[in-house]
Write a protein that holds these residues in place. Structure first.
Motif, PDB file in Angstrom:
ATOM      1  N   MET A 270       0.912  -1.370  -0.034  1.00  0.00           N
ATOM      2  CA  MET A 270      -0.052  -0.405  -0.178  1.00  0.00           C
ATOM      3  C   MET A 270       0.790   1.006  -0.177  1.00  0.00           C
ATOM      4  N   ARG A 283       3.727  -5.773   5.804  1.00  0.00           N
ATOM      5  CA  ARG A 283       2.828  -3.983   5.111  1.00  0.00           C
ATOM      6  C   ARG A 283       1.657  -4.719   5.043  1.00  0.00           C
ATOM      7  N   GLU A 284       1.082  -3.852   5.251  1.00  0.00           N
ATOM      8  CA  GLU A 284      -0.530  -3.963   4.072  1.00  0.00           C
ATOM      9  C   GLU A 284      -0.605  -3.133   2.349  1.00  0.00           C
ATOM     10  N   ILE A 285      -1.582  -3.535   2.520  1.00  0.00           N
ATOM     11  CA  ILE A 285      -1.905  -4.015   0.794  1.00  0.00           C
ATOM     12  C   ILE A 285      -2.816  -2.748   0.696  1.00  0.00           C
TER      13      ILE A 285
ATOM     14  N   SER C 279      -3.927  -9.428   7.939  1.00  0.00           N
ATOM     15  CA  SER C 279      -3.341  -7.967   8.762  1.00  0.00           C
ATOM     16  C   SER C 279      -2.421  -7.454   7.486  1.00  0.00           C
ATOM     17  N   GLY C 280      -2.600  -8.092   6.619  1.00  0.00           N
ATOM     18  CA  GLY C 280      -1.510  -7.695   5.045  1.00  0.00           C
ATOM     19  C   GLY C 280      -0.792  -8.918   4.898  1.00  0.00           C
ATOM     20  N   VAL C 281       0.365  -8.626   4.134  1.00  0.00           N
ATOM     21  CA  VAL C 281       1.637  -9.631   4.247  1.00  0.00           C
ATOM     22  C   VAL C 281       2.393  -9.631   5.177  1.00  0.00           C
ATOM     23  N   ARG C 282       2.913 -10.740   5.010  1.00  0.00           N
ATOM     24  CA  ARG C 282       3.423 -11.392   6.358  1.00  0.00           C
ATOM     25  C   ARG C 282       5.388 -12.229   5.978  1.00  0.00           C
TER      26      ARG C 282
ATOM     27  N   ASP D 139       1.821   6.890   7.678  1.00  0.00           N
ATOM     28  CA  ASP D 139       0.962   5.718   9.039  1.00  0.00           C
ATOM     29  C   ASP D 139       1.995   4.980   9.463  1.00  0.00           C
ATOM     30  N   LYS D 143       0.976   4.408  13.606  1.00  0.00           N
ATOM     31  CA  LYS D 143       1.079   2.958  13.675  1.00  0.00           C
ATOM     32  C   LYS D 143       1.887   3.075  15.241  1.00  0.00           C
ATOM     33  N   HIS D 272       5.645  -0.060  -9.208  1.00  0.00           N
ATOM     34  CA  HIS D 272       5.593  -1.677  -8.835  1.00  0.00           C
ATOM     35  C   HIS D 272       6.888  -3.075  -9.586  1.00  0.00           C
TER      36      HIS D 272
END
Lengths: 355, 355, 355, 355
Positions: A270, A283-285, C279-282, D139, D143, D272
């Motif tokens: 993201m 990380r978030e997307i 929670s996203g990508v981990r 962000d 957080k 990307h």
């Protein structure tokens, strides 16, 4: 560069309509949003606060908006079912048109827009395939043109939405044309872009499942589907569409060539933030299609405007939009019937595999 | 833990044979490589330097090796064409067997190994699907078992080799069984692992191209192919195999479930190094299958040995190896014929799509 | 290549001792672990199960082990406090020595090992800086040698441990020499490797905090510290050491040159797995130093053995190990005193900054 | 929301001035760019094409612009040397001010802007630290506020420019205040943001080199520098600034807390896209500061405008801008003198390290 600004009206003020309206109002310096229409009272109410104070005239009736003096162009962002009808009306009223994708879920209806447009060659009529305006896709495309990957041969592309637990998309499926026409249409368009708009389909096959929403079968739809398209030019495109991603929107494309590969979004993110905690590195997307492609829509609005004002070529051809629907509809048929579908080189159905 | 070490012989000393021999010699503490055989004088010459000084007895003839006193096990790492024959001979001679994949390119021949093994239940007979021993795949599998992704529904998996400009793989294709049996067999095995060995195939379809090596068509093979497998359990697996990667080996897998997704190698990397220079940020990736899975082969050797010495269950079932060949061969047939192939729930061919 | 195997004994069977012992026993084909010593009954108990059955003779007393007939080499993996003493005894007993880092927390004591070794030039005496044996660091180093980054100018390097909530490291700090000598010593060694062993320090400064373990101040230590080293050659190295990482071990290095940059581990990862969930990508990262560098220790054992057996040069110079302690101790002093410390070009302390 | 738009003038039309002018003209819907001034004929020429046709009045003289009827605000984007003077004039003329960073390279001059502003509390006066408006930094900050990392303890932050082979920055260094005031000022501002504006500096030390541009020493500057700042609150910030990155702009920040870490841009990427070719896997990164932070500047313009129109609080405090200059200047002094500089808790210089 003239200081004249293109006067545009927005048809439809639903989720996408609002975005298009605000993009033309605030983020398209050479355009002026002068009108907006919606049959929906709630949408008009929203417009009274967000559009009217800035000089945008509001209409309950699309036909009335078309008559507004000085209106030069229309962005059609209403329900898919009326895309084609509204686009054709605008063309007939001599307006330039930017139409949300797809033109229609049906090939013949889509084709009718092309025919209307062909009678008015002075008008700019464009179907908005937003990914064509995304910086990353353009960079990938230019790298391919520059020879970075040799001859493009295989495309993998997916449009995968975050699961909407409200199940909204089940009701929506009744009119969407199915997952291949609604979602994969973007990937199909990419294949026609990267492989060339004249690419000829040889066969399509597809399978699908309902892993989370069995009710989709009522509308001949699935929540996960994989489609396989073979082209006469010796190329393959394969597509995955899903409604059940857990992390967010995952629209990923790889174009594999004889000398290399270029990918878009194989590592979705993201923003530039990572969190390191006891669960690892995270990380978030993006959560939605618009989160991912917001600026592509802004670019689309600006480039459509520039094309109208400067009389330059549109960045994408209307005919490809029909071809994309044709392939999407064939994939959807293959999904539902379970059968592989073959075409001859003229694009006609044939019963046998041609080797 | 007993200090007794399993005495093993290695059949075949080609590319994979050398690796298996050295792994059992140097990196499998509980095994002792005591014998090796090859009909090839050059391979035996290599063995005189690298194996014989460390007490390994060499044989030109496989049958002679089987008679060596005290030999307990054999690793079959010869040409695919003799895998099954040598495995069966070893079983009949009462040796445990670790056989390189595939058992055979043909289903019936593969099945004959299973039958031979079933008559000697005291023997450990395993087909080496190396990815099952890779730490990342195991981690992904365990995360799936722990519920990280809900119910696994869709698998995407690919086995993509770096282009070998020597064109070796064209000649090799004559005996390889085709790209789905040779390469995708690993991905098919993964599908049977993650979806369950009892998964029942409903349909397969496939397309392929020869983007760099048209001569492959002589052997009914392709250099790029995509296959689509539908299971009666409401699951989909789709596979991509290629011989023309530019950067290196790219073996990637995604398992998409109803609650999440687990991926292996979507960001391939050879090590932890990045170079920043005027071309951007760059990393290298493994060049070959062995570069990527070297330690999986070491783990395979160690776990096979432990299973023999401790009398514990093998980490993977021989039957799945036959099922993998069955699916691979069907995909290859679909590729060549252009037809979609359907199966009923008992695994028999059927003419019609079952919806 | 001779089939003779180097006979080695392991001094110390604590956390690192066990690893070294097993590496020489099982993963160093050209070595034979024949002896091990520990004054600790629990460690000896462990050895009775894991080493003795494979022919390893056990000793409570290090001096006794040195007398074992045929012993050729010793790996010193005991407490830091006795590293130097045991190494010197082994040298005097005419054994090759692989000594865990650091030789000592004190410069003069470290130097005494070098002096003992210099009297026996036929012996191989090495201090094990494990990162020098890591594939990624070696790749980065070779890329630098190949000119990928121009002239190396700035190094950033960190050794950051996962927080151990047991607080073990507070007690440990009494003898560790402090965070710069215990942790950053690896980064300092890297600077001497990448910048050259002859690099001359001009100044050091440092600051530190106790964010999670105030008790560390009793031992003049900190849980987070940053150090800055300036070299007369116009180069800078800056180091970060921490005991409070949440996600796991984070040992990261960047070498910035006039034409590019090479990095190691800026994107830490335990394996090739990513999990996509709400929670996203981990991904996970290594939990300990050994998780990250396990194979570097195996390579270290194998290369030390090869150097002994083949009479070839050691991969790293003993003198650099003393220089690393010298810099680490100066950083620690700068941390505790709050003062910047200056050196002249001969390495002597000086009161003034030289510009 | 009123339809009234804030009338703003832009002072300076150099590189940054053009961007600010266009951002207020085209991308700040609630603002109206009505004036622009520059003493430079070439810049005014540019403005005749790009600004004048859209109703922007042009001035050679800044003072004249201030007199334009209806002007409500000024964005000061001229040379750093006149930032403060122009800002103060605008304040005295009762205009809201958005001033490019830094207010001045000198602490007292910066402070004079704060004083002028304090006399006109009804005016919005802001120094534009663009990173505070970047989505990723926000962000990360949110957080941290949400407790994702526990108590923030250590910050690493860098501002590293791509090498400009024209050597422009050598001449520029004469007036820039030095690398810590020009580049690291952003990182210092981040430290004051994440650690709190009231953070009290205990000591600063710094070293620098001229790896590519020895001529920088004439202006007491360096092309690479590392600075270390210790705070009385038990926190550390360390900064790296460079003018010689090969790949592009690399502005990276890590905030390490007692429970976790949040990072911004540890994996820089322009978009990307990844390219896989025989050199490995490659991506490009932003080439300039503006490439990276373009949208942050747009957000800055919009939020400043909203604050003026709606009478709401500014997103950042003017006092912190002075504190940032204070720390940057101290680092620059430490760099040049080679000495460590100490402060007492009231912010006064002191001779001794306080432990």
């Amino acid at each position: 560069m003239s200081a004249h600004r293109m006067k545009i009206g927005c048809a439809g003020l639903g989720r996408m309509g609002k975005r298009h309206a605000l993009n033309f109002l605030e983020r398209t310096p050479r355009a002026e949003l002068v009108a907006a229409s919606s049959p929906d009272p709630a949408e008009l109410e929203w417009a009274k606060t967000h559009l009217e104070p800035f000089g945008v005239q509001l209409y309950q009736n699309y036909d009335d908006m078309l008559k507004q003096e000085g209106l030069e162009a229309v962005v059609v962002a209403s329900a898919t079912a009326v895309h084609a009808e509204q686009a054709i009306k605008a063309i007939n009223a001599d307006k330039h048109v930017l139409c949300e994708k797809p033109l229609s879920t049906r090939v013949e209806v889509s084709q009718s827009v092309v025919e209307a447009a062909s009678k008015k060659p002075h008008l700019k009529v464009m179907c908005g395939f937003s990914r064509r305006f995304d910086k990353s896709y353009r960079d990938a495309y230019n790298k391919m043109l520059d020879g970075a990957i040799g001859s493009p041969s295989v495309m993998r592309s997916q449009t995968c939405d975050k699961l909407d637990p409200s199940g909204f998309f089940v009701a929506y499926a009744e009119f969407s044309g199915g997952i291949f026409v609604d979602c994969s249409i973007h990937d199909i368009d990419l294949a026609l872009w990267f492989f060339g708009a004249g690419s000829k389909v040889k066969s399509v096959s597809a399978v699908g499942i309902t892993a989370v929403e069995p009710d989709l079968r009522k509308h001949n739809d699935r929540d996960n589907a994989v489609g396989l398209v073979e082209f006469y030019e010796g190329r393959i495109a394969y597509f995955y569409a899903s409604r059940m991603m857990a992390a967010g929107q995952e629209d990923t494309t790889e174009i594999i060539g004889t000398k290399g590969k270029v990918t878009v979004n194989t590592q979705p993110a993201m923003n530039h933030v990572h969190v390191f905690d006891d669960s690892g590195v995270r990380r978030e997307i993006p959560q939605t299609y618009y989160d991912r492609f917001e600026y592509a829509f802004v670019t689309e609005a600006n480039e459509f405007t520039a094309s109208v004002l400067d009389g330059t070529a549109l960045p994408l051809d209307l005919g490809a939009a029909v071809q994309a629907v044709r392939i999407g509809a064939a994939l959807q048929e293959a999904l539902v019937s379970g059968k592989k579908i073959f075409f001859d080189e003229r694009g006609e159905r044939t019963e046998v595999a041609r080797l």
